[in-house]
Write a protein that holds these residues in place. Structure first.
Motif, PDB file in Angstrom:
ATOM      1  N   TYR A 108      -6.259  10.495  -3.659  1.00 59.76           N
ATOM      2  CA  TYR A 108      -5.268  11.274  -2.945  1.00 59.76           C
ATOM      3  C   TYR A 108      -4.689  10.453  -1.796  1.00 59.76           C
ATOM      4  O   TYR A 108      -5.416   9.804  -1.047  1.00 59.76           O
ATOM      5  N   PHE A 109      -3.379  10.509  -1.651  1.00 57.65           N
ATOM      6  CA  PHE A 109      -2.713   9.856  -0.535  1.00 57.65           C
ATOM      7  C   PHE A 109      -1.948  10.911   0.259  1.00 57.65           C
ATOM      8  O   PHE A 109      -1.324  11.803  -0.327  1.00 57.65           O
ATOM      9  N   TRP A 110      -2.009  10.772   1.592  1.00 59.92           N
ATOM     10  CA  TRP A 110      -1.402  11.753   2.485  1.00 59.92           C
ATOM     11  C   TRP A 110      -0.508  11.064   3.505  1.00 59.92           C
ATOM     12  O   TRP A 110      -0.790   9.941   3.927  1.00 59.92           O
ATOM     13  N   GLY A 111       0.521  11.786   3.933  1.00 59.01           N
ATOM     14  CA  GLY A 111       1.276  11.339   5.075  1.00 59.01           C
ATOM     15  C   GLY A 111       0.582  11.772   6.356  1.00 59.01           C
ATOM     16  O   GLY A 111      -0.502  12.366   6.335  1.00 59.01           O
ATOM     17  N   GLN A 112       1.240  11.517   7.487  1.00 63.37           N
ATOM     18  CA  GLN A 112       0.648  11.859   8.780  1.00 63.37           C
ATOM     19  C   GLN A 112       0.872  13.323   9.147  1.00 63.37           C
ATOM     20  O   GLN A 112       0.238  13.833  10.055  1.00 63.37           O
ATOM     21  N   GLN A 116       0.829  -1.177   0.000  1.00 56.48           N
ATOM     22  CA  GLN A 116       0.000   0.000   0.000  1.00 56.48           C
ATOM     23  C   GLN A 116       0.877   1.245   0.000  1.00 56.48           C
ATOM     24  O   GLN A 116       2.038   1.186   0.365  1.00 56.48           O
ATOM     25  N   VAL A 117       0.269   2.351  -0.409  1.00 53.92           N
ATOM     26  CA  VAL A 117       0.998   3.610  -0.483  1.00 53.92           C
ATOM     27  C   VAL A 117       1.250   4.139   0.932  1.00 53.92           C
ATOM     28  O   VAL A 117       0.350   4.197   1.759  1.00 53.92           O
ATOM     29  N   GLN A 118       2.506   4.501   1.185  1.00 52.07           N
ATOM     30  CA  GLN A 118       2.868   5.109   2.465  1.00 52.07           C
ATOM     31  C   GLN A 118       3.729   6.336   2.206  1.00 52.07           C
ATOM     32  O   GLN A 118       4.677   6.267   1.425  1.00 52.07           O
ATOM     33  N   LEU A 119       3.379   7.423   2.878  1.00 55.27           N
ATOM     34  CA  LEU A 119       4.159   8.648   2.829  1.00 55.27           C
ATOM     35  C   LEU A 119       4.501   9.029   4.264  1.00 55.27           C
ATOM     36  O   LEU A 119       3.602   9.163   5.099  1.00 55.27           O
ATOM     37  N   VAL A 120       5.781   9.200   4.545  1.00 54.79           N
ATOM     38  CA  VAL A 120       6.217   9.486   5.910  1.00 54.79           C
ATOM     39  C   VAL A 120       7.034  10.765   5.915  1.00 54.79           C
ATOM     40  O   VAL A 120       8.144  10.815   5.373  1.00 54.79           O
ATOM     41  N   GLU A 121       6.471  11.800   6.553  1.00 54.17           N
ATOM     42  CA  GLU A 121       7.148  13.096   6.632  1.00 54.17           C
ATOM     43  C   GLU A 121       8.030  13.171   7.872  1.00 54.17           C
ATOM     44  O   GLU A 121       7.755  12.521   8.885  1.00 54.17           O
ATOM     45  N   SER A 131      11.341  16.301   4.825  1.00 52.35           N
ATOM     46  CA  SER A 131      11.530  15.140   3.965  1.00 52.35           C
ATOM     47  C   SER A 131      10.255  14.308   3.959  1.00 52.35           C
ATOM     48  O   SER A 131       9.537  14.261   4.955  1.00 52.35           O
ATOM     49  N   CYS A 132      10.019  13.642   2.858  1.00 52.22           N
ATOM     50  CA  CYS A 132       8.878  12.733   2.742  1.00 52.22           C
ATOM     51  C   CYS A 132       9.353  11.490   2.016  1.00 52.22           C
ATOM     52  O   CYS A 132       9.686  11.547   0.823  1.00 52.22           O
ATOM     53  N   ALA A 133       9.392  10.383   2.734  1.00 54.03           N
ATOM     54  CA  ALA A 133       9.798   9.113   2.149  1.00 54.03           C
ATOM     55  C   ALA A 133       8.560   8.361   1.683  1.00 54.03           C
ATOM     56  O   ALA A 133       7.617   8.166   2.460  1.00 54.03           O
ATOM     57  N   ALA A 134       8.577   7.940   0.433  1.00 59.03           N
ATOM     58  CA  ALA A 134       7.429   7.264  -0.162  1.00 59.03           C
ATOM     59  C   ALA A 134       7.719   5.786  -0.382  1.00 59.03           C
ATOM     60  O   ALA A 134       8.852   5.396  -0.679  1.00 59.03           O
ATOM     61  N   SER A 135       6.691   4.984  -0.237  1.00 58.67           N
ATOM     62  CA  SER A 135       6.781   3.560  -0.549  1.00 58.67           C
ATOM     63  C   SER A 135       5.444   3.102  -1.110  1.00 58.67           C
ATOM     64  O   SER A 135       4.412   3.765  -0.921  1.00 58.67           O
TER      65      SER A 135
END
Length: 115
Positions: free
Chosen positions: A103-107, A1-6, A21-25
């Protein structure tokens, strides 16, 4: 699944700098358009900067010449360099991508600029 971590948010004095920074997976990052949004207390979430897969950038008028968005496809990471910070830059900063119209968002990461 899409993950965005700021990461990278902090408390900073006016005139200071931060790099988010935003790491995507879960996505093919190299073909993804990415964006940074900001939500101030009691306000809507607004686009601050975006970068396409080809590296074309756009900025909100309020941050032009102060913020720089960039990406490192090898690290699947998008950055937001913020200089000359102002108290009105305070808010939660969210990383965003859109995949198949979803739309996908980080926390989010909190940035607080003191005067």
């Amino acid at each position: 699944q899409v993950q965005l971590v700021e990461s990278g948010g902090d408390l900073v004095q006016a005139g200071g700098s931060l790099r988010l920074s935003c790491a995507a997976s879960g996505i093919i990052f190299s073909i993804a358009n990415m964006g940074w949004y900001r939500q101030a207390p009691g306000k809507q979430r607004d686009l601050v900067a975006s970068i396409t897969s080809s590296g074309r950038t756009t900025y909100a008028d309020s941050v032009k010449d102060r913020f720089t968005i960039s990406r490192d496809n090898a690290k699947s990471t998008v950055y937001l360099q913020m200089n000359s910070l102002k108290p009105e830059d305070t808010g939660v900063y969210y990383c965003n991508t859109i995949l198949r119209s979803q739309y996908f968002w980080g926390q989010g990461t909190q940035v607080t600029v003191s005067s």
